[in-house]
Design a protein around this motif. Structure first.
Motif, PDB file in Angstrom:
ATOM      1  N   ARG A  38       0.833  -1.208   0.000  1.00  0.00           N
ATOM      2  CA  ARG A  38       0.000   0.000   0.000  1.00  0.00           C
ATOM      3  C   ARG A  38       0.869   1.260   0.000  1.00  0.00           C
ATOM      4  O   ARG A  38       0.603   2.212  -0.731  1.00  0.00           O
ATOM      5  N   GLN A  39       1.907   1.269   0.810  1.00  0.00           N
ATOM      6  CA  GLN A  39       2.797   2.428   0.863  1.00  0.00           C
ATOM      7  C   GLN A  39       3.525   2.640  -0.463  1.00  0.00           C
ATOM      8  O   GLN A  39       3.764   3.784  -0.880  1.00  0.00           O
ATOM      9  N   ALA A  40       3.896   1.555  -1.131  1.00  0.00           N
ATOM     10  CA  ALA A  40       4.536   1.674  -2.453  1.00  0.00           C
ATOM     11  C   ALA A  40       3.571   2.304  -3.449  1.00  0.00           C
ATOM     12  O   ALA A  40       3.957   3.153  -4.262  1.00  0.00           O
ATOM     13  N   SER A  41       2.298   1.895  -3.391  1.00  0.00           N
ATOM     14  CA  SER A  41       1.283   2.496  -4.266  1.00  0.00           C
ATOM     15  C   SER A  41       1.130   3.981  -3.979  1.00  0.00           C
ATOM     16  O   SER A  41       1.045   4.809  -4.899  1.00  0.00           O
ATOM     17  N   TYR A  42       1.104   4.346  -2.695  1.00  0.00           N
ATOM     18  CA  TYR A  42       0.948   5.754  -2.326  1.00  0.00           C
ATOM     19  C   TYR A  42       2.119   6.601  -2.843  1.00  0.00           C
ATOM     20  O   TYR A  42       1.926   7.745  -3.262  1.00  0.00           O
ATOM     21  N   ALA A  43       3.315   6.041  -2.802  1.00  0.00           N
ATOM     22  CA  ALA A  43       4.484   6.778  -3.294  1.00  0.00           C
ATOM     23  C   ALA A  43       4.331   7.107  -4.778  1.00  0.00           C
ATOM     24  O   ALA A  43       4.649   8.219  -5.219  1.00  0.00           O
ATOM     25  N   LEU A  44       3.828   6.157  -5.559  1.00  0.00           N
ATOM     26  CA  LEU A  44       3.633   6.392  -6.990  1.00  0.00           C
ATOM     27  C   LEU A  44       2.476   7.361  -7.234  1.00  0.00           C
ATOM     28  O   LEU A  44       2.541   8.181  -8.156  1.00  0.00           O
ATOM     29  N   GLU A  45       1.430   7.274  -6.410  1.00  0.00           N
ATOM     30  CA  GLU A  45       0.299   8.178  -6.573  1.00  0.00           C
ATOM     31  C   GLU A  45       0.679   9.619  -6.236  1.00  0.00           C
ATOM     32  O   GLU A  45       0.211  10.568  -6.876  1.00  0.00           O
ATOM     33  N   ARG A  46       1.554   9.793  -5.256  1.00  0.00           N
ATOM     34  CA  ARG A  46       2.039  11.147  -4.955  1.00  0.00           C
ATOM     35  C   ARG A  46       2.849  11.698  -6.127  1.00  0.00           C
ATOM     36  O   ARG A  46       2.801  12.896  -6.411  1.00  0.00           O
ATOM     37  N   LEU A  47       3.594  10.840  -6.790  1.00  0.00           N
ATOM     38  CA  LEU A  47       4.433  11.290  -7.897  1.00  0.00           C
ATOM     39  C   LEU A  47       3.589  11.858  -9.033  1.00  0.00           C
ATOM     40  O   LEU A  47       3.952  12.880  -9.627  1.00  0.00           O
ATOM     41  N   ILE A  48       2.464  11.238  -9.343  1.00  0.00           N
ATOM     42  CA  ILE A  48       1.631  11.740 -10.432  1.00  0.00           C
ATOM     43  C   ILE A  48       0.590  12.742  -9.955  1.00  0.00           C
ATOM     44  O   ILE A  48      -0.165  13.285 -10.764  1.00  0.00           O
ATOM     45  N   GLY A  49       0.550  12.998  -8.631  1.00  0.00           N
ATOM     46  CA  GLY A  49      -0.295  14.070  -8.117  1.00  0.00           C
ATOM     47  C   GLY A  49      -1.668  13.648  -7.672  1.00  0.00           C
ATOM     48  O   GLY A  49      -2.561  14.492  -7.541  1.00  0.00           O
ATOM     49  N   ARG A  50      -1.879  12.377  -7.410  1.00  0.00           N
ATOM     50  CA  ARG A  50      -3.193  11.931  -6.937  1.00  0.00           C
ATOM     51  C   ARG A  50      -3.324  12.043  -5.425  1.00  0.00           C
ATOM     52  O   ARG A  50      -4.408  11.868  -4.886  1.00  0.00           O
ATOM     53  N   MET A  51      -2.198  12.303  -4.762  1.00  0.00           N
ATOM     54  CA  MET A  51      -2.214  12.501  -3.305  1.00  0.00           C
ATOM     55  C   MET A  51      -1.216  13.605  -2.960  1.00  0.00           C
ATOM     56  O   MET A  51      -0.157  13.704  -3.585  1.00  0.00           O
TER      57      MET A  51
END
Length: 430
Positions: A400-413
């Motif tokens: 889950r944390q790995a997913s969040y890191a990628l989502e922050r990169l593209i601006g979803r979080m």
């Protein structure tokens, strides 16, 4: 920035100019167009219209882009008019009097992000494209803006979602008859493959960084060896002050240089020697720091200057013998004379050969510290997950944390802070 209202800006270069482009976006665009140009053109078709309200202000080409098929996702329009300062001011006054307001820096692009037309890495690519000064920078920025990095991130996210679904199903529904107690046989292989792919991508960050920011080339050596003269010769401009007085250069001077489409940042440094001058000592300290952080060092020697031991710095070193018009210097890779120009082509070729060795191939999509931080976090979480597969709860949280890191990169979080910093550097009208 305020969402929901209609914005307008001059999107082309400063007037006077041959053509000026005025851009609008927002809910009032169609009403404003009807008031200003009469009949609204067919969507995405240029039409010649008289522009004015009570009186004619200009004649120009008008284009209308209804939502959602526009750059911002809202109703948009562009007016291509004559680039007269007075004419542009008059049209802007008219448009704002009809309900539009002047846009802030980057506001059009921010609306594109908020309406899902662009993600954060694509916007960063657009910003890099607007500032690109070399061919390599243009190619790299365009690839990022066109979604090359986004596509790769989405591939990683989809694989992570599959892996998360498998392990979380195992946790939540292990008592159901159609869910096995053990993870699928290929789960570990898929997890390792994803981790290896992200690790491989991380290796390209430095490649992308030197394209985006330039290859830093430090000109170093003792005083009066000809560093500033060489800088001026390579830049073909009298940028640096040149005298026969030792210690003339006391700070790090940066000069950009485009060699065959690659940006190089030449660093003119203080001469290295023992000195009692506090100002010169500070310049020498900064010179040492610049050498440590450089990608390449040009170590200069001259026949009339006592040589110093070559520092054992990490960056590669090219030994350059200067003042070839006086005499040659032994032990040099390249001999040059800034007075006659002899050897400058050979030195430029040597610098470019080094540059090609680290930036050859397709442009790297990863180029920012933010890219590196996000992918490093994702890679670390994947490694922890692999090490804790016998503890499914821990492994699932790591995925889950790995997913969040990628989502922050593209601006979803957590995008607000990055957006504020990014758009502050955008031009008005973009």
């Amino acid at each position: 920035m305020r969402s929901g209202d209609t914005i307008v800006a001059l999107s082309s270069g400063a007037t006077p100019s041959g053509v000026a482009v005025l851009r609008l976006s927002g809910s009032l665009v169609r009403d404003i167009l009807e008031s200003v140009v009469g009949k609204v053109p067919e969507p995405r078709r240029l039409a010649l219209r008289a522009i004015g309200h009570d009186s004619l202000l200009d004649r120009g080409l008008v284009a209308y882009f209804p939502a959602p098929h526009s750059f911002t996702g809202e109703d948009c329009a562009e007016l291509q008019v004559h680039g007269s300062p007075a004419g542009v001011r008059a049209i802007l006054r008219l448009l704002t009097s009809l309900g539009a307001r002047l846009a802030e820096a980057g506001e059009f692009t921010r609306r594109a992000f908020e309406n899902g037309k662009l993600d954060l890495v694509e916007i960063e690519g657009l910003g890099d494209l607007l500032e690109a000064e070399t061919e390599n920078q243009r190619r790299q920025a365009l690839a990022r803006f066109e979604g090359g990095l986004t596509q790769k991130i989405e591939e990683w996210r989809h694989e992570l979602l599959d892996l998360r679904a498998l392990i979380e199903a195992n946790l939540d529904f292990s008592d159901e008859g159609d869910v096995d107690d053990d993870l699928p046989f290929d789960f570990v292989a898929r997890l390792h493959a994803l981790s290896a792919d992200i690790d491989h991508a991380l290796q390209s960050v430095e490649h992308g960084r030197v394209i985006r920011e330039g290859i830093r080339v430090a000109l170093a050596g003792p005083p009066n060896v000809g560093k500033s003269s060489l800088l001026n010769a390579l830049a073909r401009s009298d940028i640096a002050i040149v005298t026969d007085e030792a210690g003339t250069t006391r700070d790090v001077r940066e000069v950009p240089l485009d060699i065959q489409g690659q940006l190089y940042i030449l660093l003119d440094l203080a001469g290295l020697r023992e000195t009692s001058s506090k100002a010169e000592s500070e310049g020498i300290r900064r010179a040492h720091l610049a050498m440590e952080n450089a990608d390449l060092i040009l170590w200069l020697t001259a026949p009339d200057i006592e040589d110093l031991p070559v520092p054992s710095f990490t960056p590669p070193i090219i030994k350059v013998g200067t003042k070839l018009d006086l005499a040659s210097t032994s032990g040099s890779h390249v001999l040059v004379s800034t007075r006659t120009g002899e050897g400058l082509v050979d030195l430029t070729r040597a610098i470019n050969q080094f540059g090609q060795s680290i930036v050859s191939g397709e442009p790297a999509l990863l180029s920012r510290e933010r890219d590196k931080a996000a992918l490093t976090r994702a890679a670390e979480e994947l490694q922890t997950a692999s090490a804790n597969l016998n503890h499914p709860e821990v492994a699932a949280e790591c995925l889950r944390q790995a997913s969040y890191a990628l989502e922050r990169l593209i601006g979803r979080m957590d995008a607000e802070t990055v957006l504020d910093r990014l758009f502050s550097s955008f031009c008005i009208g973009k």
